[in-house]
Design an enzyme around this catalytic site. Structure first.
Site, mmCIF file in Angstrom:
data_model
loop_
_atom_site.group_PDB
_atom_site.id
_atom_site.type_symbol
_atom_site.label_atom_id
_atom_site.label_comp_id
_atom_site.label_asym_id
_atom_site.label_seq_id
_atom_site.Cartn_x
_atom_site.Cartn_y
_atom_site.Cartn_z
ATOM 1 N N GLU A 253 57.202 39.445 37.357
ATOM 2 C CA GLU A 253 56.606 39.353 36.010
ATOM 3 C C GLU A 253 55.120 39.560 36.196
ATOM 4 O OE1 GLU A 253 54.460 37.955 33.342
ATOM 5 O OE2 GLU A 253 55.646 36.143 32.970
ATOM 6 N N CYS A 287 49.206 36.197 30.513
ATOM 7 C CA CYS A 287 49.780 37.531 30.729
ATOM 8 C C CYS A 287 50.245 38.161 29.426
ATOM 9 C CB CYS A 287 50.931 37.462 31.729
ATOM 10 S SG CYS A 287 52.323 36.456 31.192
#
Length: 478
Positions: A253, A287
Site C-alpha cells: 500500500e 496516503c
C-alpha cells in the site's frame, strides 16, 4: 527526565544493544530528543534467530483454534483501551493533531474487532469435480510474514500490519519506522500480553542505513513467505525488486496522487469543506490525502470562492493551520511549490515564503491554480498541506488524465446525480472511489488498497485475511 529506550522484542523478550542506541527527534524541534530505540544488530546470528523463531511461532499460532485466537484478539483490544492515553501520546509526538491520534486508536480497535469476527468464517468449500469422489478447497495460512508500516499513522497502520496476517494464522516479524518506534513497541506488548505466542510476533528496530542488509538477510533465510509493506512508492519498488529475487509475494500500500472531481451539479459548499479537510487533515501527511482537484469550467469561479471562504475558517484551527515537517519532507514541498510558481502557477490560498519555511519547518496550507503538465507538482505526491486546482471542459479528458497517472489509490467524485457520478467512478483506474465524500476513507469492513504505483493487494476484513492465505485443493477417492 532521561529519554526512554525502546528495544526490539525477540521471542517475547526485550532485546537491547547498548552500542546501537538511536535517537528519535521531535518533529517540531530536531534538537529535542523524545526517546531512543535500541537497534537490532543485523548479522547472520540475529537473522537466523528471527527466522527460526518465526517458523516455530507459525506452527504454534496456526495450530490454535479460531476461538482461542478470537479470545486473544479481544484481550488485546482491552489492553489497548486501557492504555489509550499512551497510544494517543505516542501519536502526538509525530506532530499529529489530537483528533487524529484518537482516530488512530479507535481505528486500530475497529481493525482488531473486524478480524476477530472473521475468524469463524468457513475455511473452504466442497466443489464439483467429474473425476474424483470428493473435491474441496481449504484456505491455509501462507507462513511467516514480514510486516513494515510507516510513521505517519503508526497506531492504526501498525495494528493493520500485525492483525491481518495473525488473523490468517501467520506469524509476524514487525519492523518499525525509525521515526515512530514507541507506538509499535506498545502494540506488540499488548498482543503478546494478550496471549500471542512469543515467537509468533516479534518486533525489530533497524537503523535506516542497515535496512538493505536486514531485508536481504531475512529474505535469504527462506523463512518469509509474504511481505506486507505500507509506505512510499520509492521504497515499495525496492522491496518488490528484492522480493522478486526470492519469489516472495507481497502486499503493497504505497503513495497516492489522490484526486477529487467536482461535477457541474455538485453541492459546492459541501464539496469545498470535505475537499479541504481531505487535503489538509494531519497536515496532508496521509496516503489518502487529496492532492489534485478537477472542477467543471461552468462552476469554477463559484467553487473557487467557496474554497476560499471555507479555507478562511479552516486556518483558524491549529490542526490545519501549520505543518511541522522533518527536513526531507519540508524540502520536498518547498521544491514542488517553488517549481510550480516559477513556471506560472499562482496561489489561490496561502502564502509561500521559502526562507521562513526553512527557518521554522512550518508550511502553511496552500492551494495552487494554473498548474500545467510541465510542473512537478502535477504528478508528484506532495505529502503536505498543498493541493492543486484544475479547470476542465470534458469529463472524459479528466478520466483519461487520471488513468494516465502513475498512482491509483483514492478518488472522490462530487455530484447530486449519483448515477452520473457512479459512471465516472467505474471508469477510473483507482483502488477506491468515494462519491460525495472525502478521499480519506478507510473502514475495517471495506477493502482498501491501490493500483499501479499505489500498490497491489487489499487490506481489511475477509480481503485482508485472504492476502495471507493460500487455497489448497484436496481430492478424495475411495
Amino acid at each position: 527526565m532521561s529519554a526512554v529506550v525502546y528495544p526490539s522484542i525477540i521471542d517475547g523478550k526485550d532485546t537491547h544493544h547498548p552500542a546501537e542506541k538511536i535517537p528519535v527527534s521531535s518533529h517540531t524541534n530536531p534538537d529535542d530528543i523524545l526517546h531512543f530505540f535500541s537497534q537490532l544488530q543485523v548479522n547472520d546470528s540475529n537473522i537466523s534467530t528471527l527466522a527460526n523463531n518465526a517458523k516455530e511461532g507459525f506452527k504454534e499460532w496456526s495450530a490454535l483454534s479460531f476461538q482461542e485466537k478470537a479470545k486473544i484478539f479481544r484481550k488485546a483490544m482491552d489492553l489497548i483501551k486501557e492504555r489509550k492515553n499512551e497510544f494517543v501520546d505516542s501519536h502526538l509526538e509525530i506532530g499529529g493533531p489530537g483528533w487524529f491520534a484518537g482516530f488512530n486508536v479507535d481505528g486500530a480497535l475497529g481493525q482488531i474487532e473486524e478480524y476477530a469476527a472473521q475468524l469463524s468464517r468457513p475455511s473452504g468449500q466442497v466443489v464439483q469435480a467429474a473425476h474424483v469422489d470428493l473435491a474441496m478447497t481449504i484456505k491455509t495460512p501462507i507462513g511467516p510474514v514480514l510486516s513494515v508500516s510507516p510513521w505517519n499513522a503508526p497506531v492504526i497502520l501498525g495494528t493493520r500490519s500485525i492483525v491481518a496476517p495473525l488473523a490468517a494464522g501467520c506469524s509476524v516479524i514487525f519492523k518499525t519506522s525509525e521515526k515512530s518506534p514507541r507506538p509499535s513497541y506498545l502494540l506488540v506488548k499488548c498482543f503478546l500480553e494478550a496471549g500471542v505466542p512469543p515467537k509468533a510476533l516479534q518486533l525489530v528496530h533497524v537503523a535506516p542505513q542497515d535496512n538493505p542488509k536486514f531485508f536481504e538477510g531475512i529474505f535469504a533465510s527462506g523463512a518469509i513467505k509474504k511481505v506486507n509493506f505500507t509506505g512510499s512508492t520509492f521504497v515499495g519498488k525496492i522491496i518488490a525488486q528484492q522480493c522478486a529475487k526470492y519469489l516472495i509475494p507481497y502486499l503493497l500500500e504505497l503513495g497516492g496522487k489522490n484526486v477529487s472531481i467536482v461535477l457541474d451539479d455538485a453541492n459546492l459548499d459541501k464539496a469545498a469543506e470535505k475537499i479541504l479537510f481531505a487535503a489538509w487533515a494531519h497536515k496532508g501527511q496521509i496516503c489518502m490525502s487529496t492532492d489534485k482537484v478537477f472542477v467543471a469550467e461552468s462552476i469554477y469561479e463559484k467553487f473557487s470562492t467557496a474554497l476560499k471562504n471555507v479555507a478562511a475558517e479552516f486556518v483558524k484551527d491549529k490542526d490545519h493551520e501549520i505543518s511541522q515537517r522533518d527536513p526531507v519532507g519540508r524540502d520536498k514541498v518547498i521544491e514542488l511549490v517553488k517549481d510550480a510558481l516559477a513556471k506560472g502557477a499562482h496561489l489561490l490560498v496561502g502564502d509561500f515564503n521559502e526562507a521562513e519555511i526553512s527557518k521554522t519547518n512550518i508550511i502553511p496550507p496552500m492551494i495552487l491554480e494554473n498548474v500545467t503538465a510541465d510542473m512537478k507538482i502535477n504528478t508528484v505526491e506532495t505529502f503536505g498541506p498543498v493541493f492543486t486546482l484544475h479547470k476542465y471542459k470534458d469529463i472524459n479528458n479528466v478520466i483519461d488524465e487520471v488513468n494516465n497517472h502513475d498512482f491509483g489509490l483514492k478518488a472522490a467524485v462530487w455530484s447530486e446525480n449519483t448515477m452520473k457520478a457512479l459512471n465516472v467512478a467505474k471508469k477510473m483506474e483507482i483502488g477506491g472511489v468515494h462519491i460525495n465524500a472525502s478521499t480519506i476513507h478507510d473502514d475495517p469492513v471495506v477493502p482498501h488498497g491501490g493500483v499501479k504505483s499505489s500498490g497491489c493487494g487489499r487490506f481489511n476484513s475477509q480481503w485482508g485475511m485472504d492476502e495471507f492465505m493460500i487455497i489448497k485443493t484436496i481430492t478424495i477417492n475411495e
